[in-house]
Design a protein around this motif. Structure first.
Motif, PDB file in Angstrom:
ATOM      1  N   ALA A 163      30.441  37.911  36.067  1.00 23.92           N
ATOM      2  CA  ALA A 163      30.777  38.179  37.469  1.00 23.92           C
ATOM      3  C   ALA A 163      32.216  37.753  37.753  1.00 23.92           C
ATOM      4  O   ALA A 163      32.965  38.466  38.425  1.00 23.92           O
ATOM      5  N   ALA A 164      32.610  36.580  37.231  1.00 21.50           N
ATOM      6  CA  ALA A 164      33.990  36.121  37.414  1.00 21.50           C
ATOM      7  C   ALA A 164      34.960  37.104  36.765  1.00 21.50           C
ATOM      8  O   ALA A 164      36.017  37.431  37.314  1.00 21.50           O
ATOM      9  N   GLY A 165      34.597  37.610  35.570  1.00 17.48           N
ATOM     10  CA  GLY A 165      35.447  38.557  34.861  1.00 17.48           C
ATOM     11  C   GLY A 165      35.576  39.882  35.600  1.00 17.48           C
ATOM     12  O   GLY A 165      36.670  40.433  35.719  1.00 17.48           O
ATOM     13  N   LEU A 166      34.442  40.367  36.121  1.00 14.94           N
ATOM     14  CA  LEU A 166      34.481  41.630  36.871  1.00 14.94           C
ATOM     15  C   LEU A 166      35.297  41.472  38.152  1.00 14.94           C
ATOM     16  O   LEU A 166      36.062  42.363  38.536  1.00 14.94           O
ATOM     17  N   LEU A 167      35.153  40.323  38.791  1.00 15.82           N
ATOM     18  CA  LEU A 167      35.925  40.033  39.998  1.00 15.82           C
ATOM     19  C   LEU A 167      37.419  40.117  39.682  1.00 15.82           C
ATOM     20  O   LEU A 167      38.195  40.754  40.403  1.00 15.82           O
ATOM     21  N   ALA A 168      37.811  39.490  38.572  1.00 17.71           N
ATOM     22  CA  ALA A 168      39.216  39.510  38.178  1.00 17.71           C
ATOM     23  C   ALA A 168      39.663  40.921  37.801  1.00 17.71           C
ATOM     24  O   ALA A 168      40.734  41.384  38.215  1.00 17.71           O
ATOM     25  N   GLY A 169      38.824  41.633  37.028  1.00 17.05           N
ATOM     26  CA  GLY A 169      39.169  42.977  36.597  1.00 17.05           C
ATOM     27  C   GLY A 169      39.324  43.936  37.767  1.00 17.05           C
ATOM     28  O   GLY A 169      40.278  44.722  37.838  1.00 17.05           O
ATOM     29  N   ALA A 170      38.389  43.853  38.731  1.00 16.53           N
ATOM     30  CA  ALA A 170      38.453  44.735  39.893  1.00 16.53           C
ATOM     31  C   ALA A 170      39.681  44.404  40.739  1.00 16.53           C
ATOM     32  O   ALA A 170      40.359  45.307  41.251  1.00 16.53           O
TER      33      ALA A 170
END
Lengths: 213, 181
Positions: A163-170
């Motif tokens: 979730a942290a990674g997707l947040l950063a990616g988005a």
């Protein structure tokens, strides 16, 4: 030390906890992360020169809306996963919805296109820079979201890291969209998606290592 | 919502607002529920129970800012207890050897156990290994009951350094238990 002594020790002089720790921590993290992402983008790429004309086109807004809605869904997932025992609710549907919508647009564009246009719709001219720039721009957001989580209490570490990674990616994709010249739905559906998946997978791998408490 | 959940939640919320005696009552009561919860799940490792109770109490304390008073306390406590239990299994690498249930929907507050065995790990000994700027604030404030101002005077540290020292020290203690330091 006996358990009763530990209890007495922990309770002794316990002062009030500041309210909204989670919200303030994420606000700080995302503020610094967004600042870092914008800085990298400004130094490395700048915004596209025809931005004033691009904002008149609907597809430009689609390109912003796709990462923006994923960002919102990932933020909801990340904050929920930061608290023990917090149910995820409809978070998965919230993440799936923008992806499905984007893919429907992409498929619609592909079936109505002439065969010789397919290559351009899918690969555009900049798919390699998309794949490298979005993860690069998202690095400050990646560090910041993991920092925010680390100070809270995630119990499902792989999910929390993703979730942290997707947040950063988005977030990175959202910033990059201001530079990116591509305007085809299939391009966005494929390359933005893959670019956001890179920090997501990295988060899933690093989560169990970095987020333990 | 069970009566003990209502009572415990009320104590915790008062504790989070700075009522140290309510917080003390919360932790004391919580320790009996944690003990019962772990004793059932560690039937083959009975010696580990008290250590894990202490570890979970420390975790609850260090992470107490993540409790949202709008959410059920059972779910929050259960998730922390379960997380620490799984962490112990991982450390011991015995999860497969054990057949203890690891169910998700069990009411932590359904049972309690006041018979504390002796912990094998002595947290007082671990405390001694902390650096002075963490150990001294904990010793003076948390063990001798001095206030922040008094601790600052005795140690010659600033008041904010005292608060930070307690906070970091208790986190470092949890990290030592996990074996990371």
């Amino acid at each position: 030390m006996k358990t009763d002594e530990l209890v007495a020790m922990l309770a002794s002089g316990a002062t009030a906890i500041e309210a909204n720790t989670l919200q303030r921590r994420y606000a700080t993290a995302l503020g610094w992360g967004a600042f870092g992402a914008t800085l990298i983008m400004a130094i490395k790429l700048g915004v596209r020169s025809d931005l004033a004309e691009a904002i008149l086109l609907p597809v430009f807004w689609v390109k912003l809306a796709f990462p923006a809605t994923l960002f919102a869904a990932a933020l909801l997932a990340a904050t929920r996963l930061s608290r023990p025992g917090m149910p995820l609710g409809h978070v998965a549907a919230g993440i799936a919805a923008p992806i499905v919508a984007m893919w429907l647009l992409a498929v619609a564009a592909l079936i109505t296109a002439a065969p010789e246009e397919l290559d351009g719709l899918i690969f555009g001219r900049t798919w390699t820079s998309c794949l490298s720039n979005i993860p690069t721009i998202s690095v400050p957001l990646f560090v910041a979201s993991l920092w925010a989580m680390k100070g809270l209490a995630p119990t499902r570490l792989t999910l929390a890291g993703s979730a942290a990674g997707l947040l950063a990616g988005a977030g990175g994709a959202l910033v990059y969209a201001l530079n990116c010249p591509e305007m085809a739905a299939p391009f966005i559906a494929i390359w933005y998606m893959l670019s956001m998946l890179i920090p997501t997978v990295l988060g899933a791998i690093l989560g169990p290592w970095l987020l333990r408490w | 919502m069970s009566a003990s959940e209502v009572r415990l939640r009320d104590l915790l919320v008062r504790g989070l607002n700075g009522d140290a005696s309510a917080y003390h009552a919360f932790l004391k009561d919580l320790s009996t529920h944690l003990r019962a919860f772990f004793r059932v799940r560690l039937s083959r490792l009975p010696d580990e129970v008290e250590d894990l109770v202490q570890e979970a109490l420390l975790a609850v304390h260090n992470q107490r800012h993540t409790y949202d008073p709008g959410e059920p306390l059972t779910a929050w406590v259960h998730a922390i207890a379960r997380y620490k239990l799984v962490d112990l299994y991982r450390r011991r690498a015995v999860r497969d050897a054990l057949n203890d249930p690891l169910d998700d929907e069990l009411d932590v507050f359904a049972s309690s156990d006041t018979e504390a065995a002796d912990a094998r790990r002595d947290l007082a000994k671990l405390l001694e290994r902390l650096p002075d700027q963490q150990r001294l604030p904990i010793v003076h404030m948390k063990l001798q009951g001095l206030s922040v101002v008094e601790t600052a005077r005795v140690t010659g540290m600033s008041e904010s350094a005292v608060k930070v020292g307690v906070h970091r020290g208790l986190k470092a203690l949890a990290a030592m238990i996990r074996g990371e330091i």
